[in-house]
Design a protein around this motif. Sequence first.
Motif, mmCIF file in Angstrom:
data_model
loop_
_atom_site.group_PDB
_atom_site.id
_atom_site.type_symbol
_atom_site.label_atom_id
_atom_site.label_comp_id
_atom_site.label_asym_id
_atom_site.label_seq_id
_atom_site.Cartn_x
_atom_site.Cartn_y
_atom_site.Cartn_z
ATOM 1 N N PRO A 37 0.828 -1.202 0.000
ATOM 2 C CA PRO A 37 0.000 0.000 0.000
ATOM 3 C C PRO A 37 0.865 1.256 0.000
ATOM 4 O O PRO A 37 1.870 1.321 0.701
ATOM 5 C CB PRO A 37 -0.798 -0.127 1.308
ATOM 6 N N MET A 38 0.518 2.233 -0.784
ATOM 7 C CA MET A 38 1.284 3.494 -0.834
ATOM 8 C C MET A 38 0.438 4.562 -1.507
ATOM 9 O O MET A 38 -0.510 4.258 -2.216
ATOM 10 C CB MET A 38 2.614 3.321 -1.577
ATOM 11 N N ASP A 39 0.800 5.795 -1.243
ATOM 12 C CA ASP A 39 0.150 6.898 -1.934
ATOM 13 C C ASP A 39 1.203 7.923 -2.328
ATOM 14 O O ASP A 39 1.552 8.060 -3.494
ATOM 15 C CB ASP A 39 -0.938 7.500 -1.025
ATOM 16 N N CYS A 40 1.786 8.600 -1.302
ATOM 17 C CA CYS A 40 2.721 9.682 -1.632
ATOM 18 C C CYS A 40 4.138 9.181 -1.901
ATOM 19 O O CYS A 40 4.899 9.823 -2.604
ATOM 20 C CB CYS A 40 2.762 10.682 -0.481
ATOM 21 N N SER A 41 4.491 8.057 -1.326
ATOM 22 C CA SER A 41 5.855 7.486 -1.309
ATOM 23 C C SER A 41 6.887 8.499 -0.809
ATOM 24 O O SER A 41 8.058 8.421 -1.139
ATOM 25 C CB SER A 41 6.248 6.878 -2.665
ATOM 26 N N ASP A 42 6.422 9.425 0.011
ATOM 27 C CA ASP A 42 7.294 10.521 0.458
ATOM 28 C C ASP A 42 7.238 10.765 1.964
ATOM 29 O O ASP A 42 7.659 11.821 2.423
ATOM 30 C CB ASP A 42 6.848 11.792 -0.291
ATOM 31 N N GLY A 43 6.655 9.841 2.717
ATOM 32 C CA GLY A 43 6.603 10.022 4.170
ATOM 33 C C GLY A 43 5.578 11.044 4.625
ATOM 34 O O GLY A 43 5.706 11.614 5.709
ATOM 35 N N VAL A 44 4.545 11.286 3.816
ATOM 36 C CA VAL A 44 3.574 12.341 4.136
ATOM 37 C C VAL A 44 2.210 11.782 4.527
ATOM 38 O O VAL A 44 1.574 12.240 5.463
ATOM 39 C CB VAL A 44 3.422 13.299 2.919
ATOM 40 N N CYS A 45 1.759 10.743 3.813
ATOM 41 C CA CYS A 45 0.351 10.337 3.958
ATOM 42 C C CYS A 45 0.116 9.229 4.991
ATOM 43 O O CYS A 45 -0.985 9.091 5.515
ATOM 44 C CB CYS A 45 -0.184 9.886 2.601
ATOM 45 N N GLY A 46 1.086 8.395 5.253
ATOM 46 C CA GLY A 46 0.922 7.294 6.211
ATOM 47 C C GLY A 46 0.272 6.052 5.618
ATOM 48 O O GLY A 46 0.054 5.069 6.325
ATOM 49 N N THR A 47 -0.039 6.062 4.322
ATOM 50 C CA THR A 47 -0.730 4.920 3.698
ATOM 51 C C THR A 47 0.114 3.641 3.748
ATOM 52 O O THR A 47 -0.426 2.536 3.796
ATOM 53 C CB THR A 47 -1.043 5.246 2.212
ATOM 54 N N CYS A 48 1.416 3.782 3.753
ATOM 55 C CA CYS A 48 2.295 2.608 3.665
ATOM 56 C C CYS A 48 2.651 2.047 5.048
ATOM 57 O O CYS A 48 3.564 1.223 5.166
ATOM 58 C CB CYS A 48 3.580 2.975 2.920
ATOM 59 N N LYS A 49 1.910 2.490 6.075
ATOM 60 C CA LYS A 49 2.269 2.102 7.444
ATOM 61 C C LYS A 49 2.099 0.591 7.657
ATOM 62 O O LYS A 49 1.060 0.016 7.329
ATOM 63 C CB LYS A 49 1.371 2.847 8.431
ATOM 64 N N VAL A 78 6.231 1.187 10.996
ATOM 65 C CA VAL A 78 7.190 1.734 10.013
ATOM 66 C C VAL A 78 6.436 2.273 8.804
ATOM 67 O O VAL A 78 5.307 1.856 8.524
ATOM 68 C CB VAL A 78 8.178 0.646 9.532
ATOM 69 N N LEU A 79 7.078 3.180 8.105
ATOM 70 C CA LEU A 79 6.601 3.590 6.783
ATOM 71 C C LEU A 79 7.502 2.872 5.785
ATOM 72 O O LEU A 79 8.724 3.120 5.763
ATOM 73 C CB LEU A 79 6.719 5.105 6.612
ATOM 74 N N THR A 80 6.932 1.988 4.983
ATOM 75 C CA THR A 80 7.811 1.206 4.094
ATOM 76 C C THR A 80 8.449 2.090 3.030
ATOM 77 O O THR A 80 9.474 1.737 2.466
ATOM 78 C CB THR A 80 7.055 0.043 3.427
ATOM 79 N N CYS A 81 7.844 3.273 2.755
ATOM 80 C CA CYS A 81 8.452 4.164 1.756
ATOM 81 C C CYS A 81 9.695 4.859 2.310
ATOM 82 O O CYS A 81 10.443 5.481 1.555
ATOM 83 C CB CYS A 81 7.440 5.181 1.235
ATOM 84 N N GLN A 82 9.891 4.757 3.643
ATOM 85 C CA GLN A 82 11.064 5.377 4.265
ATOM 86 C C GLN A 82 12.026 4.334 4.853
ATOM 87 O O GLN A 82 13.177 4.651 5.150
ATOM 88 C CB GLN A 82 10.618 6.304 5.416
HETATM 89 S S1 FES Z 1 3.342 6.192 0.966
HETATM 90 FE FE1 FES Z 1 2.787 8.023 1.988
HETATM 91 S S2 FES Z 1 3.941 7.876 3.835
HETATM 92 FE FE2 FES Z 1 4.618 6.195 2.710
#
Ligand code: FES
Length: 345
Positions: A37-49, A78-82
């Motif tokens: 799961p992901m949305d912003c891939s930038d540590g902003v949205c929390g979708t990848c938690k 964790v945020l997998t995008c980070q």
């Molecule tokens: S995809 Fe948005 S915080 Fe990781």
Amino acid sequence: MSYSIALNFEDGVTRFITCRKGEKVLDAAFLQSINLPMDCSDGVCGTCKCRCEQGKYDLGDDYLEDALSADEAARGMVLTCQMVPSSDCVIAVPLPSTACKTGPARYDTTIARIEHHQDAALEIECDVVGAAPVFMPGQYVHIGIPGSEQTRSYSFSSRPGATRLSFLIKRVPGGAMSAYLDRAHVGERLEMVGPSGSFYLREPTRPLLFLAGGTGLAPFLSMLEVLAANGCAQPIHMLYGVTRDQDLVLVERLQAFTERLPTFTFATCISTSESDHPRKGHVTDHLDSRDLHGGNVDVYLCGPPPMVEAVRRHFDIVGVKPARFLYEKFTPNASPAPALVEEGA
Ligand code: FES
Ligand SMILES: Cc1cc2nc3c(=O)[nH]c(=O)nc-3n(C[C@H](O)[C@H](O)[C@H](O)COP(=O)(O)OP(=O)(O)OC[C@H]3O[C@@H](n4cnc5c(N)ncnc54)[C@H](O)[C@@H]3O)c2cc1C
């Protein structure tokens, strides 16, 4: 340098990906055709938690508190995008595997050895055609019953990484898999789907107590292989309980582990009153309070559902809450195997 990352999905499916040094988990998964799961891939949205259950990693400091609070981070979220792993990791993904466009792998195997232990159980060994399945010690696979659409679940008793897989299987009178195995021959093919399950060996950071009922011994053999190979400074005690004398199998293998793994001890017990065994009764009758270390213990329990319930009740009665308590019930009515996906697809 690369790390093995186990992604444990909500539907029990585990998929392994490789993460190169410095690579983020989300990117590595995507390159290996798993859409976490992901949305912003930038540590902003929390979708990848997700939740990291094991392993070391760095999250950096480029993400927003709104996406992951300090409290969540402290609890292993964790945020997998980070997330950049610095060891092998296990990550719990709060979605079914199908939602991430993946699923379990399928393995074709050939029966290499069958050993019958009287009317109690049998061991089968199977050689994998192709790469060895990646799994964590304690996990299981779904094995197809040849000539039918049915599958049954079996815990690996072999160590991860081996191309010869082994299983310890109870002979259930009238059982479909049991009937097949009674007439099975070396060289026949078995299809397996997996691995699955959250009953796997965690990093041993405190004393371990292994409680095995009948062929519930199987996953512990795999765990002991890993502990013996890696060494373990923590005391490991196993109580292995069965119903009848002939159900007590592979004791010599446990004995051999005491030599390979100096911190390992075990005891056996038999529940039928007809036995001459020195320890009669159920596993709960022989649970010494010293083995519970006042609760500072990781308890792993595997066996038939009534045994699992009896141990849980026992802990309530004696008022001990183990620091970690993991169990696997060998429920008879196996659920259907999840949809097939080829390894690496
Ligand atoms: S995809 Fe948005 S915080 Fe990781
Ligand atoms: C996660 C998981 C891991 C498992 N790992 C193992 C393993 O490593 N080794 C192993 O031996 N089993 C294991 N099992 C149990 C296994 O999946 C099968 O249920 C079992 O082998 C019976 O299959 P069968 O086809 O022979 O019998 P079935 O055709 O499924 O059953 C025939 C009849 O026997 C009854 N029955 C089934 N199992 C038992 C039993 N154990 N005792 C008494 N009656 C029973 C059924 O209710 C049914 O009436 C596991 C189960 C789960 C859920």
